[in-house]
Write a protein that holds these residues in place. Structure first.
Motif, PDB file in Angstrom:
ATOM      1  N   GLY A  12       0.815  -1.207   0.000  1.00  0.00           N
ATOM      2  CA  GLY A  12       0.000   0.000   0.000  1.00  0.00           C
ATOM      3  C   GLY A  12       0.848   1.255   0.000  1.00  0.00           C
ATOM      4  N   ARG A  13       1.921   1.258   0.787  1.00  0.00           N
ATOM      5  CA  ARG A  13       2.827   2.404   0.804  1.00  0.00           C
ATOM      6  C   ARG A  13       3.446   2.625  -0.566  1.00  0.00           C
ATOM      7  N   ALA A  14       3.937   1.540  -1.163  1.00  0.00           N
ATOM      8  CA  ALA A  14       4.597   1.666  -2.472  1.00  0.00           C
ATOM      9  C   ALA A  14       3.619   2.169  -3.521  1.00  0.00           C
ATOM     10  N   ALA A  15       2.395   1.669  -3.503  1.00  0.00           N
ATOM     11  CA  ALA A  15       1.392   2.105  -4.473  1.00  0.00           C
ATOM     12  C   ALA A  15       1.053   3.576  -4.271  1.00  0.00           C
ATOM     13  N   ALA A  16       0.979   4.011  -3.013  1.00  0.00           N
ATOM     14  CA  ALA A  16       0.670   5.409  -2.728  1.00  0.00           C
ATOM     15  C   ALA A  16       1.775   6.328  -3.242  1.00  0.00           C
ATOM     16  N   VAL A  17       3.029   5.905  -3.066  1.00  0.00           N
ATOM     17  CA  VAL A  17       4.149   6.707  -3.572  1.00  0.00           C
ATOM     18  C   VAL A  17       4.105   6.764  -5.095  1.00  0.00           C
ATOM     19  N   LEU A  18       3.864   5.635  -5.721  1.00  0.00           N
ATOM     20  CA  LEU A  18       3.780   5.597  -7.183  1.00  0.00           C
ATOM     21  C   LEU A  18       2.699   6.554  -7.691  1.00  0.00           C
ATOM     22  N   GLN A  19       1.539   6.513  -7.056  1.00  0.00           N
ATOM     23  CA  GLN A  19       0.431   7.369  -7.481  1.00  0.00           C
ATOM     24  C   GLN A  19       0.751   8.838  -7.235  1.00  0.00           C
ATOM     25  N   ALA A  20       1.366   9.147  -6.102  1.00  0.00           N
ATOM     26  CA  ALA A  20       1.662  10.542  -5.769  1.00  0.00           C
ATOM     27  C   ALA A  20       2.693  11.139  -6.727  1.00  0.00           C
ATOM     28  N   VAL A  21       3.738  10.369  -7.043  1.00  0.00           N
ATOM     29  CA  VAL A  21       4.774  10.889  -7.935  1.00  0.00           C
ATOM     30  C   VAL A  21       4.204  11.118  -9.333  1.00  0.00           C
ATOM     31  N   ALA A  26       1.172  11.713 -10.104  1.00  0.00           N
ATOM     32  CA  ALA A  26       0.235  12.843 -10.084  1.00  0.00           C
ATOM     33  C   ALA A  26       0.981  14.159 -10.302  1.00  0.00           C
ATOM     34  N   ASP A  27       2.202  14.242  -9.752  1.00  0.00           N
ATOM     35  CA  ASP A  27       3.006  15.461  -9.904  1.00  0.00           C
ATOM     36  C   ASP A  27       3.839  15.448 -11.187  1.00  0.00           C
ATOM     37  N   ARG A  28       4.260  14.242 -11.609  1.00  0.00           N
ATOM     38  CA  ARG A  28       5.140  14.119 -12.779  1.00  0.00           C
ATOM     39  C   ARG A  28       4.592  12.995 -13.671  1.00  0.00           C
ATOM     40  N   PRO A  29       3.498  13.240 -14.364  1.00  0.00           N
ATOM     41  CA  PRO A  29       2.787  12.159 -15.063  1.00  0.00           C
ATOM     42  C   PRO A  29       3.589  11.493 -16.172  1.00  0.00           C
ATOM     43  N   ARG A  30       4.641  12.109 -16.653  1.00  0.00           N
ATOM     44  CA  ARG A  30       5.424  11.516 -17.738  1.00  0.00           C
ATOM     45  C   ARG A  30       6.735  10.906 -17.240  1.00  0.00           C
ATOM     46  N   SER A  57       7.849   8.088 -15.439  1.00  0.00           N
ATOM     47  CA  SER A  57       7.645   6.764 -14.847  1.00  0.00           C
ATOM     48  C   SER A  57       8.900   6.252 -14.156  1.00  0.00           C
ATOM     49  N   THR A  58      10.069   6.634 -14.635  1.00  0.00           N
ATOM     50  CA  THR A  58      11.314   6.158 -14.007  1.00  0.00           C
ATOM     51  C   THR A  58      11.411   6.630 -12.567  1.00  0.00           C
ATOM     52  N   THR A  59      11.215   7.926 -12.349  1.00  0.00           N
ATOM     53  CA  THR A  59      11.258   8.451 -10.986  1.00  0.00           C
ATOM     54  C   THR A  59      10.194   7.799 -10.117  1.00  0.00           C
ATOM     55  N   ALA A  60       8.992   7.657 -10.644  1.00  0.00           N
ATOM     56  CA  ALA A  60       7.895   7.074  -9.861  1.00  0.00           C
ATOM     57  C   ALA A  60       8.204   5.637  -9.456  1.00  0.00           C
ATOM     58  N   LEU A  61       8.745   4.860 -10.370  1.00  0.00           N
ATOM     59  CA  LEU A  61       9.025   3.451 -10.072  1.00  0.00           C
ATOM     60  C   LEU A  61      10.210   3.301  -9.127  1.00  0.00           C
ATOM     61  N   ILE A  62      11.236   4.133  -9.288  1.00  0.00           N
ATOM     62  CA  ILE A  62      12.366   4.065  -8.354  1.00  0.00           C
ATOM     63  C   ILE A  62      11.906   4.387  -6.943  1.00  0.00           C
ATOM     64  N   LEU A  63      11.119   5.436  -6.780  1.00  0.00           N
ATOM     65  CA  LEU A  63      10.672   5.820  -5.447  1.00  0.00           C
ATOM     66  C   LEU A  63       9.664   4.828  -4.879  1.00  0.00           C
ATOM     67  N   PRO A  73       0.471   1.675 -14.119  1.00  0.00           N
ATOM     68  CA  PRO A  73       0.695   2.916 -13.356  1.00  0.00           C
ATOM     69  C   PRO A  73      -0.388   3.962 -13.536  1.00  0.00           C
ATOM     70  N   ARG A  74      -1.194   3.848 -14.575  1.00  0.00           N
ATOM     71  CA  ARG A  74      -2.277   4.822 -14.774  1.00  0.00           C
ATOM     72  C   ARG A  74      -3.480   4.533 -13.879  1.00  0.00           C
ATOM     73  N   LYS A  75      -3.488   3.393 -13.238  1.00  0.00           N
ATOM     74  CA  LYS A  75      -4.586   3.070 -12.320  1.00  0.00           C
ATOM     75  C   LYS A  75      -4.435   3.858 -11.027  1.00  0.00           C
ATOM     76  N   ARG A  76      -5.494   3.865 -10.220  1.00  0.00           N
ATOM     77  CA  ARG A  76      -5.472   4.646  -8.990  1.00  0.00           C
ATOM     78  C   ARG A  76      -6.088   3.857  -7.847  1.00  0.00           C
ATOM     79  N   ASP A  77      -5.661   4.229  -6.652  1.00  0.00           N
ATOM     80  CA  ASP A  77      -6.251   3.734  -5.412  1.00  0.00           C
ATOM     81  C   ASP A  77      -6.281   2.203  -5.369  1.00  0.00           C
TER      82      ASP A  77
END
Length: 308
Positions: free
Chosen positions: A156-165, A167-171, A173-179, A206-210
């Motif tokens: 759940g934590r990892a998914a929340a970070v992926l979604q949050a990143v 949301a701020d940087r939609p293009r 994916s590398t940063t979102a997946l690393i974090l 990654p385009r999915k939510r919640d």
């Protein structure tokens, strides 16, 4: 360095095997999916605790795999061989190109114990405060409460970070997946990032939510852990083979060169600076290939790369 002679099967027999009920299950409910991902992560935790597994090399190979997946997310054609070339022969001041940058980000992310500073080194275009905010799961500018930030179930934590990143940087994916993988490692108590979500998620996930995103992450982890466990088994065998032929490597500086092979995905002979010359390094690499302890990875006659 002293090499102990032993049967190549010794280390492999100590590695726990993924239960067949995890690999063959067909989950029908969200609870089933979450249970299987938990079982898979528990299995990988045991694998990573085994002394015979070459941890640095495993993370390096998974980082290359994750970078390759990120290229497919971006619709780019570069694959593992292209990224190895982009990084292995870099000279000071060279531009590694888009694929090389992605690969370098993943390599840096897995090289050091997971922390905001280490992630800033991997993602230098981000401010440390921004990284910390995403990992902790709250925004102090919005009056978020830092108490208990970053707590909760690991996936759940990892998914929340992926979604949050995203949301701020939609293009990005590398940063979102690393974090996201960093958040997962922190929640599991692992000292370093192990690329998993980047390997297991499908391009549309990654385009999915919640809740849909959490379920996608659970499914991705079952597949990614299978891949990581199989890779760990293969690399453990290869490390044992390299240790077995160690006494035959009489070149001065060979111990240091062997240690490099056990920590990095691919090396040009010129990287083996402990050996006396580039010519000696090339002979050393070819000797490892002849002994079945290393592979030449490019198929070229020049600008070769070698790895375990």
């Amino acid at each position: 360095m002293t090499y102990a002679r032993h049967d190549l099967a010794d280390d492999l027999n100590t590695l726990p095997r993924m239960p067949s009920w995890v690999t063959s299950a067909r989950p029908e409910t969200p609870e089933d999916v979450a249970f299987l991902s938990g079982a898979a992560l528990s299995h990988l935790h045991l694998v990573l605790s085994c002394e015979g597994v070459p941890q640095s090399l495993l993370r390096a190979r998974l980082a290359l795999r994750a970078a390759e997946v990120c290229m497919t997310y971006q619709g780019r054609p570069e694959r593992a061989g292209d990224m190895r070339d982009a990084v292995a022969f870099l000279q000071p001041g060279d531009n590694p190109g888009p694929a090389g940058e992605v690969y370098l980000s993943w390599r840096r992310a897995v090289e050091r114990p997971v922390s905001v500073n280490a992630l800033h080194r991997a993602l230098p275009d981000l401010e440390p405060d921004q990284i910390a905010m995403w990992l902790d799961g709250y925004d102090p500018c919005d009056g978020g409460d830092p108490r208990g930030a970053g707590q909760g179930a690991p996936v759940g934590r990892a998914a929340a970070v992926l979604q949050a990143v995203l949301a701020d940087r939609p293009r990005d994916s590398t940063t979102a997946l690393i974090l996201a993988d960093a958040a997962l490692a922190q929640a599991l108590g692992w000292s370093q990032v192990v690329p998993l979500l980047a390997i297991g998620l499908k391009r549309s996930d990654p385009r999915k939510r919640d809740e849909e995103l959490r379920l996608a992450c659970h499914r991705a982890l079952v597949d990614a852990v299978q891949e990581a466990s199989q890779l760990a088994s293969d690399l453990t065998w290869r490390m044992a083979r390299l240790q077995e032929v160690g006494p035959k490597l009489r070149a001065q500086g060979s111990d240091t060169a062997v240690a490099l092979f056990l920590s990095q995905d691919a090396l040009p002979p010129t990287a083996l600076t402990s050996l006396r010359s580039d010519r000696a390094a090339r002979r050393f690499c070819d000797r490892l290939v002849d002994l079945g302890a290393a592979r030449e990875l490019t198929g070229r006659d020049t600008f070769r790369l070698y790895g375990v």
